[in-house]
Write a protein that holds these residues in place. Sequence first.
Motif, PDB file in Angstrom:
ATOM      1  N   SER A 141       0.944  -1.521  -0.120  1.00 27.14           N
ATOM      2  CA  SER A 141      -0.635  -0.077  -0.262  1.00 27.14           C
ATOM      3  C   SER A 141       1.116   1.433   0.277  1.00 27.14           C
ATOM      4  N   TYR A 142       1.677   1.372   0.148  1.00 22.54           N
ATOM      5  CA  TYR A 142       2.906   2.201   0.289  1.00 22.54           C
ATOM      6  C   TYR A 142       4.290   1.685  -0.010  1.00 22.54           C
ATOM      7  N   LEU A 143       5.244   3.109  -1.122  1.00 24.50           N
ATOM      8  CA  LEU A 143       6.139   2.202  -1.200  1.00 24.50           C
ATOM      9  C   LEU A 143       7.018   3.814  -1.382  1.00 24.50           C
ATOM     10  N   HIS A 144       8.389   3.829  -0.410  1.00 25.79           N
ATOM     11  CA  HIS A 144       9.591   5.002  -0.221  1.00 25.79           C
ATOM     12  C   HIS A 144      10.898   4.396  -1.551  1.00 25.79           C
ATOM     13  N   LEU A 145      11.148   5.205  -2.364  1.00 28.07           N
ATOM     14  CA  LEU A 145      12.711   4.506  -2.978  1.00 28.07           C
ATOM     15  C   LEU A 145      12.989   5.853  -2.942  1.00 28.07           C
ATOM     16  N   GLU A 146      14.621   5.887  -2.318  1.00 28.31           N
ATOM     17  CA  GLU A 146      15.469   7.100  -3.017  1.00 28.31           C
ATOM     18  C   GLU A 146      16.757   6.454  -3.380  1.00 28.31           C
ATOM     19  N   TYR A 147      17.368   7.159  -3.814  1.00 38.05           N
ATOM     20  CA  TYR A 147      18.795   6.410  -4.358  1.00 38.05           C
ATOM     21  C   TYR A 147      19.912   6.950  -2.849  1.00 38.05           C
TER      22      TYR A 147
ATOM     23  N   PHE B 288      17.105   2.254  -0.574  1.00 34.27           N
ATOM     24  CA  PHE B 288      16.906   2.811  -0.280  1.00 34.27           C
ATOM     25  C   PHE B 288      15.303   2.098   0.342  1.00 34.27           C
ATOM     26  N   VAL B 289      14.745   1.402   0.808  1.00 36.55           N
ATOM     27  CA  VAL B 289      13.315   1.005   0.327  1.00 36.55           C
ATOM     28  C   VAL B 289      12.630   1.058   1.747  1.00 36.55           C
ATOM     29  N   VAL B 290      11.434   2.128   1.776  1.00 42.15           N
ATOM     30  CA  VAL B 290      10.315   1.672   2.575  1.00 42.15           C
ATOM     31  C   VAL B 290       9.357   1.211   2.390  1.00 42.15           C
ATOM     32  N   ALA B 291       8.380   0.307   2.629  1.00 40.29           N
ATOM     33  CA  ALA B 291       7.089   0.119   2.213  1.00 40.29           C
ATOM     34  C   ALA B 291       6.124  -1.118   3.138  1.00 40.29           C
ATOM     35  N   ALA B 292       4.532  -0.157   3.254  1.00 37.93           N
ATOM     36  CA  ALA B 292       4.014  -0.866   4.172  1.00 37.93           C
ATOM     37  C   ALA B 292       3.359  -1.946   3.234  1.00 37.93           C
ATOM     38  N   VAL B 293       2.934  -2.976   3.348  1.00 36.24           N
ATOM     39  CA  VAL B 293       2.515  -4.050   3.080  1.00 36.24           C
ATOM     40  C   VAL B 293       1.994  -5.270   3.979  1.00 36.24           C
ATOM     41  N   ASP B 294       0.635  -5.771   3.229  1.00 33.37           N
ATOM     42  CA  ASP B 294       0.401  -7.014   3.819  1.00 33.37           C
ATOM     43  C   ASP B 294       0.369  -7.601   3.921  1.00 33.37           C
ATOM     44  N   LEU B 295       0.676  -8.439   4.599  1.00 33.94           N
ATOM     45  CA  LEU B 295       1.049 -10.375   5.079  1.00 33.94           C
ATOM     46  C   LEU B 295      -0.023 -11.128   4.576  1.00 33.94           C
ATOM     47  N   VAL B 296       0.311 -12.506   3.948  1.00 34.47           N
ATOM     48  CA  VAL B 296      -0.771 -13.178   4.075  1.00 34.47           C
ATOM     49  C   VAL B 296      -0.888 -14.086   5.397  1.00 34.47           C
ATOM     50  N   GLY B 297      -2.343 -14.446   5.302  1.00 37.32           N
ATOM     51  CA  GLY B 297      -2.791 -14.821   6.960  1.00 37.32           C
ATOM     52  C   GLY B 297      -2.815 -13.895   7.662  1.00 37.32           C
ATOM     53  N   ASP B 298      -3.727 -14.399   8.892  1.00 38.96           N
ATOM     54  CA  ASP B 298      -3.522 -13.673   9.874  1.00 38.96           C
ATOM     55  C   ASP B 298      -3.012 -14.058  11.809  1.00 38.96           C
TER      56      ASP B 298
END
Length: 323
Positions: free
Chosen positions: A249-255, A262-272
């Motif tokens: 849902s969110y991705l920040h990349l910077e050289y 450099f990667v910053v990300a917001a993810v939804d994981l499989v399962g609960d």
Amino acid sequence: MAQEQRGGSFLTVLVAFAANLAVALAKSVAALLTGSASMVAEAAHSWADTGNEIFLLIAERRSGKRPDDQHPFGYGRDVYVWSLFAAVGLFTVGAVVSIQHGISELTADEPATDSLVAYVVIGFSFILEGTSFLRSVRQLRGTAARAEQDVLEHVLQTSDPTVRAVFFEDAAALIGLVLAAAGIALHQITGSAVWDAAGSVAIGVLLAVVAVVLIQLNRRFLIGQSPSPRVVRAVLRLLADQQDVASVSYLHLEYVGPARVFVVAAVDLVGDAPEHEIASRLARLGRSLEQDEHVVEAVLTLSEPGAPVLGVADGPLSARLPG
């Protein structure tokens, strides 16, 4: 892949340094023998390029240092600092000296002498500068093909400033040689030294334009350049390929260096999974992303409930970042 690219960049700069040193010496001798303003400008140009290659060689070495406690993202951005020094040097030594000397020679009224020496040196220089230029073009053509770009588009957008600097400096050198030859020839034909002086000024203006372009491009990466949409899609694909990731849902990349992000990300994981397992899964995902040689560090967090999902392009897409 990235290590091969850095090694190729170092060799490209080394070849350019050797060519520029030989050319600078030859042009200096020709300038002393002919007194040509255009040859003086070309000598200043080549000495500036030679000094710049030293900066670029330092940049290549320093940017390859591994991360440490004080620099957790490594030293990749150091390459932009030293490349900026090289661009400023090109402007101050090459452009300013050439323009200043050309203006001072506008009122001179000296006959052209030893023009044959100047032409021989120009021809010799064209061969060496052309060889260096072709090498940089070959390297850029390979990385441009992987980035699905043409060479000129890639040289303006690549995160590797050293090969870009060599490309622009060699291109400017070849154009400068043509301007110098034209100024000397017109001096011979007309008997007016104004043409030779005008050639020196034209070379200085050319170097100033190239220097300003390189300064601007390096400044862009120093203040935090975001990657192109192609690179964003590649990282999204890399995330989507992880078994534990349901969506992003969110991705920040910077050289943080050439072909390093450099990667910053917001993810939804499989399962609960319960909360105590989530942190461990996110940490494992981050380490998995960092296995890619182009990812310096990855910081992952959970997506907010109901956050819009970022789409991932269909079809095969390389997760590598060639520039």
